[in-house]
Design an enzyme around this catalytic site. Structure first.
Site, PDB file in Angstrom:
ATOM      1  CD  GLN A  81       0.870  -9.966   5.283  1.00 36.73           C
ATOM      2  OE1 GLN A  81      -0.306  -9.643   5.314  1.00 36.73           O
ATOM      3  NE2 GLN A  81       1.561 -10.072   4.168  1.00 36.73           N
ATOM      4  CG  HIS A 132       1.685  -4.827   9.129  1.00 40.63           C
ATOM      5  ND1 HIS A 132       1.474  -6.143   8.779  1.00 40.63           N
ATOM      6  CD2 HIS A 132       1.543  -4.095   7.992  1.00 40.63           C
ATOM      7  CE1 HIS A 132       1.223  -6.198   7.477  1.00 40.63           C
ATOM      8  NE2 HIS A 132       1.247  -4.983   6.983  1.00 40.63           N
ATOM      9  CD  GLN A 186      -3.298   0.275   1.947  1.00 39.84           C
ATOM     10  OE1 GLN A 186      -3.429  -0.915   2.179  1.00 39.84           O
ATOM     11  NE2 GLN A 186      -4.105   1.176   2.449  1.00 39.84           N
ATOM     12  NE  ARG A 215      -3.608  -8.302   4.385  1.00 37.71           N
ATOM     13  CZ  ARG A 215      -2.747  -7.291   4.226  1.00 37.71           C
ATOM     14  NH1 ARG A 215      -3.061  -6.277   3.424  1.00 37.71           N
ATOM     15  NH2 ARG A 215      -1.582  -7.278   4.857  1.00 37.71           N
ATOM     16  CB  SER A 234       2.050  -5.189   3.599  1.00 44.92           C
ATOM     17  OG  SER A 234       0.862  -5.164   4.356  1.00 44.92           O
ATOM     18  CG  LEU A 235      -1.214  -4.922  -0.760  1.00 48.89           C
ATOM     19  CD1 LEU A 235      -1.545  -5.441  -2.146  1.00 48.89           C
ATOM     20  CD2 LEU A 235      -1.906  -3.600  -0.521  1.00 48.89           C
TER      21      LEU A 235
END
Length: 315
Positions: A255, A206, A10, A120, A95-96
């Site tokens: 995660q 996170h 992101q 998500r 991440s994503l």
């Protein structure tokens, strides 16, 4: 030469993302159509035309970034007449971007990845009321002093604050309750950090405050099929390779609240002999980080038709 394909997270989104690819390549159009169908939404119109305010909503940003990255991967494969596994040794995503990586190497279908990332994004946004959480970037401070800083900030008052992203040497991101993050920033300034700034994000990703989102993703991930990827995936939460589907499922849940160990992931790939990181998708964030982490590793970014042509010509 050992190579890894990496996928951005992101922050790399921009209006117009993926449009050149869709205009030029049927393989890209197929990916975007599959995502629109899976979501029952014209996400591609939002990607190509905006407005940026809607594209930046987490539930839209996440599948949009995945779609663009996977579209680049599919075009590379169709134009080069190879599979990623033929020319690379690992994949990884920030991440994503880990979902993009898993989709690019066949562990997830495009449709499942799009639906998972939509969920998500929604779950992360809903986990913490707007205005209660925050994230901040610390520049010029490495992970060990940041962990000490976090301990001090936690002991000095209430609230959660953790090191959420270990992105590169001297680039760490904090996440947690707004007041606790602000307290950590003040401590960092006292300790001589080069720069400390709040980030314009809608939720504290996170960190332990994301546990409701992790619980939701455990439910969503239980519904999908994960198959062994054609290449090992270097996971965010462990900074080591994984290929077992059930371990992948478990780590994708972890995660959500866990640290993105990107610096360690790049170092791990370097230890395995990787010499080139190729970033697929929107932006060049990961490419710019490479030299700060491993000076012997070459980074290149592939976004549009010209980049694809240049990369294929270099093979």
């Amino acid at each position: 030469m050992k190579r890894a394909f990496v996928f951005p997270g992101q922050g790399s989104q921009a209006v117009g993302m993926g449009k050149e690819l869709a205009d030029a390549f049927p393989a890209a159009r197929e990916v975007f159509e599959e995502i629109d169908d899976a979501l029952g939404q014209k996400l591609t119109s939002l990607m190509f035309e905006g407005p940026i305010e809607d594209l930046t909503l987490t539930e839209n940003t996440q599948p949009a970034l995945m779609g663009t990255s996977v579209a680049v991967a599919r075009v590379l494969e169709s134009e080069g007449n190879f599979k990623l596994a033929d020319i690379a040794d690992f994949v990884a995503g920030h991440s994503l971007g880990e979902y993009s990586a898993l989709t690019a190497v066949g562990a997830l279908s495009v449709s499942d990845a799009a639906r998972l990332l939509k969920a998500r994004g929604q779950a992360m946004q809903q986990a913490v009321p707007v205005g209660e959480g925050a994230m901040a970037a610390l520049l010029g401070m490495d992970i060990d002093p940041v962990e000490e800083l976090v301990r001090e900030a936690t002991e000095a008052g209430e609230g959660v604050v953790v090191a959420a992203n270990d992105n590169a040497v001297g680039q760490v991101v904090l996440s947690g309750d707004k007041d606790a993050v602000a307290r950590a920033i003040e401590l960092a300034k006292e300790k001589g950090v080069r720069k400390a700034m709040m980030l314009p994000v809608s939720a504290p990703f996170h960190c332990p405050l994301m546990q409701p989102a992790a619980d939701r993703m455990a439910e969503e991930l239980a519904k999908v099929t994960i198959t062994p990827p054609s290449l090992p995936v270097v996971a965010n939460v462990t900074a080591s390779q994984v290929s077992d589907p059930e371990t992948i499922r478990k780590q994708l849940v972890e995660q959500v609240t866990g640290r993105v160990r990107w610096r360690e992931s790049v170092l791990y790939m370097g230890e395995q002999g990787v010499e080139q990181l190729v970033e697929l998708g929107t932006g060049k964030v990961l490419t710019q980080m490479v030299r700060r982490i491993n000076k012997d590793m070459n980074g290149t970014a592939i976004q549009g038709p010209a980049d694809i042509e240049a990369f294929l010509g270099s093979l």
